[in-house]
Design a protein around this motif. Structure first.
Motif, PDB file in Angstrom:
ATOM      1  N   ALA A   1       0.823  -1.211   0.000  1.00  0.00           N
ATOM      2  CA  ALA A   1       0.000   0.000   0.000  1.00  0.00           C
ATOM      3  C   ALA A   1       0.857   1.263   0.000  1.00  0.00           C
ATOM      4  CB  ALA A   1      -0.932  -0.010   1.212  1.00  0.00           C
ATOM      5  N   HIS A   2       1.956   1.248   0.744  1.00  0.00           N
ATOM      6  CA  HIS A   2       2.823   2.428   0.826  1.00  0.00           C
ATOM      7  C   HIS A   2       3.459   2.719  -0.533  1.00  0.00           C
ATOM      8  CE1 HIS A   2       6.562   4.676   1.808  1.00  0.00           C
ATOM      9  NE2 HIS A   2       5.767   5.270   2.674  1.00  0.00           N
ATOM     10  N   GLU A   3       3.947   1.692  -1.193  1.00  0.00           N
ATOM     11  CA  GLU A   3       4.553   1.875  -2.516  1.00  0.00           C
ATOM     12  C   GLU A   3       3.526   2.342  -3.540  1.00  0.00           C
ATOM     13  OE1 GLU A   3       6.470  -1.716  -3.651  1.00  0.00           O
ATOM     14  OE2 GLU A   3       8.040  -1.561  -2.135  1.00  0.00           O
ATOM     15  N   PHE A   4       2.304   1.929  -3.376  1.00  0.00           N
ATOM     16  CA  PHE A   4       1.243   2.360  -4.282  1.00  0.00           C
ATOM     17  C   PHE A   4       0.897   3.833  -4.066  1.00  0.00           C
ATOM     18  CE2 PHE A   4      -3.228   3.415  -4.741  1.00  0.00           C
ATOM     19  CZ  PHE A   4      -3.530   2.992  -6.028  1.00  0.00           C
ATOM     20  N   PHE A   5       0.775   4.253  -2.808  1.00  0.00           N
ATOM     21  CA  PHE A   5       0.148   5.536  -2.495  1.00  0.00           C
ATOM     22  C   PHE A   5       1.087   6.733  -2.576  1.00  0.00           C
ATOM     23  CE2 PHE A   5      -1.487   8.574   0.819  1.00  0.00           C
ATOM     24  CZ  PHE A   5      -2.534   9.054   0.039  1.00  0.00           C
ATOM     25  N   VAL A   6       2.286   6.630  -2.023  1.00  0.00           N
ATOM     26  CA  VAL A   6       3.160   7.809  -1.935  1.00  0.00           C
ATOM     27  C   VAL A   6       3.436   8.439  -3.307  1.00  0.00           C
ATOM     28  CG1 VAL A   6       5.436   8.637  -1.270  1.00  0.00           C
ATOM     29  CG2 VAL A   6       4.198   7.076   0.233  1.00  0.00           C
ATOM     30  N   PRO A   7       3.806   7.670  -4.344  1.00  0.00           N
ATOM     31  CA  PRO A   7       4.059   8.304  -5.653  1.00  0.00           C
ATOM     32  C   PRO A   7       2.819   8.934  -6.286  1.00  0.00           C
ATOM     33  CG  PRO A   7       5.074   6.129  -5.542  1.00  0.00           C
ATOM     34  CD  PRO A   7       4.140   6.232  -4.369  1.00  0.00           C
TER      35      PRO A   7
END
Length: 438
Positions: free
Chosen positions: A173-179
């Motif tokens: 989820a973190h890799e999906f959301f931050v960018p």
């Protein structure tokens, strides 16, 4: 497969035409059209089970909407939102531009919890009396609320679409959301721009309305009540803080997910009714006052379940998805995420989020892998068409929305379509420019 693809596309086209041209009501179209195409496809004996399966899937949503409408209806009748409306009036001073932008700010803030139903309930309940009081078009309110939900719940990893995309492809989820944050901010900016443009049109039509801010304006709000004309005797100003605490408690429990949403709103409705209207006859009157709106929305949800059940059970949805992948030329391989983003607009309009993210997205991700595309890019691209998706009659919160502003889904689609496409295109362009998708 080609026959199923043809039937699936034809069914969606016929269905969309019938409701947008007002040849059939949404309930009739959602029910009759898939049955006719199912019979044509030779699935007659199996349609009963398919429809029942579809009804089972939407039953929790129907229960949620029923009790949420009653819960917020009781609170509206009791006058919970009157102070907020008075405060907004003092700030906006009758300016349609400020009203529209204020609507966007409220809706985007509330939509951070990822729940479209809650967002529409709070936003429409608080703002519709202002729109009616000033003579503004309620479709502006509906459009802004819908766009806010589509961006804020569509791109956040705790919102429904992104959650499904992450789960379907097994992503972080973190890799999906931050960018994707800059893309989300661009979507928010497009909502504010849309609000400004629509508000400016209303200002040109109505001017800046002079409204007196007298303390006794409560009666004026009663004339423009959301669900029905609320009698002064129904207001419960002395219980305002109790009602506010009840509302906040329900919202917190909803976000935390400790209690299933339908059960939570049922409990909330029962408590709100007992606190504000302990007399059984008054409770009956309040339920009857909101029964029409609740029945309309719940009927639409169950009809949507029949449509989705047949569309999925006949495998038409699978055939349409596979055919789409097959017709994408190899020369577009390097731009595959952009293709996914653009096609997500029509695909998520005709499909439920579950059908798209758990049925179509894995196929798209697999096709993208052939071109060396990271599944993260496919997942991010897939959520960028959500503004258009939320115009679909298959979205339960949108059915609630049109019920609350007392219009029909076809009217909202005709009014909001260009703005939803605009919002999606802005996010797609920014996503490409920032390298979130190719």
């Amino acid at each position: 497969m080609y026959i199923l693809t043809f039937l699936g596309i034809s069914m969606v086209v016929v269905f969309t035409y019938l409701i947008m041209s007002k040849r059939l009501s949404p309930v009739a179209a959602l029910t009759i059209v898939p049955i006719v195409f199912g019979v044509i496809g030779g699935f007659g004996p199996e349609l009963g089970k398919m429809m029942l399966d579809g009804l089972k899937v939407v039953a929790p949503s129907a229960a949620l909407l029923l009790f949420a409408i009653l819960f917020f209806g009781i609170l509206i009748d009791a006058g919970l939102f009157d102070p907020l409306i008075r405060t907004m009036l003092k700030i906006i001073k009758g300016d349609p531009v400020k009203i529209a932008i204020g609507t966007a700010v409220i809706a985007m803030t509330v939509a951070l919890d990822g729940d479209g139903t809650t967002t529409h309930m709070i936003t429409i309940s608080a703002m519709l009396p202002l729109y009616l009081r000033l003579g503004m078009n309620p479709l502006i309110l509906a459009t802004i609320s819908l766009l806010s939900v589509s961006v804020m719940s569509g791109l956040t990893p705790w919102g429904g679409p992104a959650t499904r995309a992450i789960a379907a492809l097994g992503l972080d989820a973190h890799e999906f959301f931050v960018p994707i944050l800059p893309t989300m901010l661009a979507g928010m900016a497009s909502i504010l721009f849309t609000s400004y443009v629509l508000g400016k049109k209303e200002r040109k039509r109505l001017g800046v309305v002079q409204i007196k801010h007298a303390p006794e304006m409560g009666a004026a709000y009663a004339e423009a009540a959301v669900a029905s004309a609320i009698e002064d005797g129904m207001k419960r100003p002395h219980l305002r803080w109790v009602n506010l605490m009840l509302t906040l408690t329900v919202m917190v429990l909803l976000v935390m997910g400790l209690i299933p949403a339908p059960v939570l709103f049922l409990i909330g409705f029962v408590i709100a009714a007992m606190i504000n209207y302990p007399n059984l006859e008054e409770q009956r009157q309040r339920v009857a006052a909101h029964a029409g709106n609740a029945l309309t929305v719940v009927t639409l949800v169950f009809a949507a379940g029949i449509f989705a059940g047949i569309f999925s059970g006949t495998k038409m949805v699978d055939a349409v998805a596979n055919s789409l992948v097959a017709i994408i030329p190899e020369s577009l391989g390097s731009f595959f995420p952009t293709v996914v983003a653009l096609t997500s607009m029509p695909l998520t309009f005709v499909l439920s989020n579950d059908a798209y993210y758990f049925g179509v997205l894995p196929i798209l991700a697999e096709a993208g892998a052939v071109y060396g595309v990271d599944p993260l890019e496919i997942a991010r691209a897939s959520v960028l068409g959500q503004p258009v998706h939320f115009l679909s009659p298959l979205v339960a919160s949108t059915l609630l929305l049109v019920g609350m502003v007392k219009t029909d889904i076809g009217e909202l689609q005709r009014y909001a379509f260009k703005w939803t496409v605009f919002c999606s295109l802005v996010m797609i362009i920014v996503a490409v420019l920032t390298g979130v998708i190719a």
